[in-house]
Design an enzyme around this catalytic site. Structure first.
Site, PDB file in Angstrom:
ATOM      1  N   HIS A 171      49.749-150.512   6.465  1.00 31.36           N
ATOM      2  CA  HIS A 171      50.856-151.219   5.818  1.00 31.36           C
ATOM      3  C   HIS A 171      50.564-152.704   5.598  1.00 31.36           C
ATOM      4  O   HIS A 171      51.467-153.537   5.672  1.00 31.36           O
ATOM      5  CB  HIS A 171      52.148-151.071   6.633  1.00 31.36           C
ATOM      6  CG  HIS A 171      52.754-149.705   6.542  1.00 31.36           C
ATOM      7  ND1 HIS A 171      53.474-149.276   5.449  1.00 31.36           N
ATOM      8  CD2 HIS A 171      52.734-148.665   7.411  1.00 31.36           C
ATOM      9  CE1 HIS A 171      53.884-148.033   5.647  1.00 31.36           C
ATOM     10  NE2 HIS A 171      53.431-147.640   6.834  1.00 31.36           N
ATOM     11  N   SER A 197      56.332-136.185   5.881  1.00 27.33           N
ATOM     12  CA  SER A 197      57.028-137.369   5.388  1.00 27.33           C
ATOM     13  C   SER A 197      56.579-137.611   3.946  1.00 27.33           C
ATOM     14  O   SER A 197      55.509-138.164   3.711  1.00 27.33           O
ATOM     15  CB  SER A 197      56.715-138.586   6.258  1.00 27.33           C
ATOM     16  OG  SER A 197      57.346-139.740   5.751  1.00 27.33           O
ATOM     17  N   SER A 240      46.973-139.054   2.101  1.00 24.56           N
ATOM     18  CA  SER A 240      46.963-139.523   0.721  1.00 24.56           C
ATOM     19  C   SER A 240      46.753-138.408  -0.303  1.00 24.56           C
ATOM     20  O   SER A 240      46.022-138.567  -1.272  1.00 24.56           O
ATOM     21  CB  SER A 240      45.884-140.601   0.536  1.00 24.56           C
ATOM     22  OG  SER A 240      46.039-141.274  -0.674  1.00 24.56           O
ATOM     23  N   SER A 241      47.432-137.289  -0.107  1.00 26.51           N
ATOM     24  CA  SER A 241      47.330-136.197  -1.088  1.00 26.51           C
ATOM     25  C   SER A 241      47.883-136.613  -2.436  1.00 26.51           C
ATOM     26  O   SER A 241      47.318-136.263  -3.482  1.00 26.51           O
ATOM     27  CB  SER A 241      48.071-134.958  -0.569  1.00 26.51           C
ATOM     28  OG  SER A 241      49.440-135.247  -0.337  1.00 26.51           O
ATOM     29  N   LYS A 282      56.507-139.613   0.832  1.00 23.33           N
ATOM     30  CA  LYS A 282      56.786-141.028   0.576  1.00 23.33           C
ATOM     31  C   LYS A 282      57.746-141.227  -0.598  1.00 23.33           C
ATOM     32  O   LYS A 282      58.479-142.212  -0.644  1.00 23.33           O
ATOM     33  CB  LYS A 282      55.490-141.785   0.313  1.00 23.33           C
ATOM     34  CG  LYS A 282      54.646-142.013   1.546  1.00 23.33           C
ATOM     35  CD  LYS A 282      53.558-143.022   1.297  1.00 23.33           C
ATOM     36  CE  LYS A 282      52.491-142.501   0.368  1.00 23.33           C
ATOM     37  NZ  LYS A 282      51.357-143.439   0.231  1.00 23.33           N
ATOM     38  N   ASP A 326      44.876-146.383  -0.999  1.00 29.73           N
ATOM     39  CA  ASP A 326      44.611-144.949  -1.128  1.00 29.73           C
ATOM     40  C   ASP A 326      43.749-144.654  -2.348  1.00 29.73           C
ATOM     41  O   ASP A 326      42.782-143.886  -2.282  1.00 29.73           O
ATOM     42  CB  ASP A 326      45.929-144.182  -1.230  1.00 29.73           C
ATOM     43  CG  ASP A 326      46.833-144.397  -0.033  1.00 29.73           C
ATOM     44  OD1 ASP A 326      46.343-144.902   0.989  1.00 29.73           O
ATOM     45  OD2 ASP A 326      48.024-144.070  -0.124  1.00 29.73           O
TER      46      ASP A 326
END
Length: 496
Positions: free
Chosen positions: A60, A254, A163-164, A256, A208
């Site tokens: 982050h 989760s 990071s799919s 995003k 990413d």
């Protein structure tokens, strides 16, 4: 030109040094056979490939302007593509057709390439392809695109922090560019992909996409975003016994895009609010992100080694204990920043959806400055000579442990399952362990001696997965926890 490499189908072993090449050959062959089945009498001309990534350290802080240290993994997204000049329609299907239903759309004209409807209650998988498609056509001004028949095979676990979504957007952008006879550099594809993902309502920082495109085998990447995007290959220390990284999925998802307003997007806004406040306080100037605060301070002092430490200490003194604990309401921000509520909403809260009653400026800025310092230390340890093996691995592990503690306590992006998993990983022999990716679920990454990997994985399975998820099959467990080393970045696979 530093372009995405194009390799023959017979050379895919270049992309998967740590995976079973025979299994990958079967996977590619199956993708082509499924393409023939879904689109009769048609054959793919190429396969675009983009990997997921694991962030070793630097969570982050990319959207705050600071460098990060990720690496690509072997899990990736594949898109098999055939091109047609008979129409401008895009058809997209997935090998997992039961979960991901086929979709199609027409090019709607230069001023409205394609509509991307973002519903916070529904995450539509084809949106990620649309993002890459729209970004390429819009950026290049293409008003007569080719039609495309596409089949997707993704093995990056979704909503896992690997990071799919970014890998999918990068892969779609790469496929769209090649389908329309456009050859772009890695930097161009990366920068377009960063903008692309924002069509889906996510305020992406860029780590990413850069990792997915630029990664090299056996190297991590030290990615910097200012003054310009750079990706420096970093050879990880060669020690005895060798080190490996084990990724363990908490199996708490989760997404995003869905949770962005209360999690990811909110953190971006909080860091920007802190940058504005600190810039005005320290220099009487507006700062867009915390890296600008750092750069301004760097220009005022000759001390180089402790600048991040100084800023971290400054925020300790600047914010009261009450505000450290409770944060700021909009009304309190209005007083702090000398803005009306309406001005704050217009300047900070309208670009991407955000939902919050209070905004935590201290905890977010404190984390960013400390985490940026940890990234630099990690990078320096990897570059340094003369340290003994145990000193190296202990130092790297401790930085990872500090990073997780900060993510948990200052950035509030962990969850109880991730915290439990990190604890189990450390008890099972990890030298360092931390959440990786956006957090609020997803995966941990643990630093481990290579000769301890099998024992370590068994320990985590017994103490986490079998207790929390006792019905998982052996195949599901292999997808949930696996060892990795730095893998290669995006590529085009030629089919002759």
């Amino acid at each position: 030109m530093d372009c995405v490499p194009s390799i023959p189908l017979s050379s895919i072993s270049q992309l998967y040094p740590l995976l079973d090449i025979s299994a990958q050959s079967v996977r590619y062959k199956s993708l082509i056979e499924n393409f023939h089945s879904i689109y009769p009498n048609r054959s793919p001309k190429f396969i675009a490939r983009a990997p997921g990534r694991v962030n070793l350290i630097g969570e982050h802080i990319d959207y705050a302007g600071f460098g990060v240290l990720p690496t690509a993994i072997g899990r990736d997204i594949l898109i098999a593509v055939e091109i047609t000049e008979n129409d401008k329609r895009v058809r997209i299907a997935n090998v997992n057709g039961e979960k991901y239903k086929p979709d199609s759309w027409n090019f709607e004209g230069k001023n409205k390439i394609v509509e991307i409807i973002v519903d916070v209650n529904v995450s539509k998988w084809s949106n990620y392809f649309k993002c890459g498609y729209k970004g390429i056509l819009q950026h290049l001004g293409i008003d007569d695109p080719k039609g495309m028949y596409c089949l997707v095979d993704g093995i990056v676990p979704s909503a896992s922090g690997l990071s799919s979504s970014s890998a999918f957007v990068c892969c779609a952008a790469l496929a769209t560019a090649l389908a329309n006879d456009v050859n772009l550099t890695k930097k161009q594809i990366t920068e377009i992909s960063i903008e692309c993902e924002r069509f889906a309502g996510l305020n992406s920082g860029g780590m990413d996409q850069t990792a997915s495109i630029f990664s090299q085998i056996e190297h991590a990447l030290y990615i910097q975003f200012f003054p310009t995007l750079t990706a420096i290959p970093v050879k990880l220390p060669t020690i005895t016994p060798p080190i490996a990284f084990v990724i363990a999925n908490s199996l708490i998802t989760s997404d995003k895009v869905i949770t962005g307003p209360i999690h990811y997007n909110l953190r971006v806004v909080e860091t920007k609010l802190a940058a504005y406040d600190l810039g005005k306080t320290l220099f009487g100037k507006e700062c867009e992100h915390l890296r600008q605060v750092y750069d301004m301070y760097s220009q005022t002092t000759e001390v180089k080694d402790s600048q991040l430490e100084y800023l971290s200490n400054f925020v300790d003194k600047h914010y009261t204990e009450l505000k450290k604990r409770e944060g700021y309401s909009l009304d309190e921000l209005s007083v702090l920043l000398n803005f009306s509520r309406e001005e704050i909403e217009e300047k900070f809260l309208t670009k991407f959806p955000v939902q919050a009653e209070r905004f935590h400026l201290y905890k977010r800025s404190k984390h960013v400055f400390d985490e940026a310092s940890r990234v630099l230390k990690f990078y320096e340890i990897c570059q340094a000579d003369g340290k003994n093996d145990q000193e190296i691995i202990k130092s790297l592990g401790e930085l990872m442990n500090q990073s997780h503690k900060s993510c948990k306590e200052l950035f509030d992006c962990s969850c109880k399952e991730l915290d439990e998993l990190v604890k189990i990983c450390l008890e099972g022999g990890a030298i360092g362990s931390r959440l990786t990716g956006a957090g609020w679920g997803g995966c941990t990454v643990s630093l481990i001696h290579e000769d301890q990997v099998e024992k370590f994985i068994c320990y985590v399975i017994e103490n986490y997965y079998k207790l929390r998820f006792p019905l998982l099959t052996n195949g599901q467990l292999k997808d949930a926890i696996f060892a990795t080393k730095p893998g290669s970045g995006a590529a085009i696979v030629e089919i002759k």
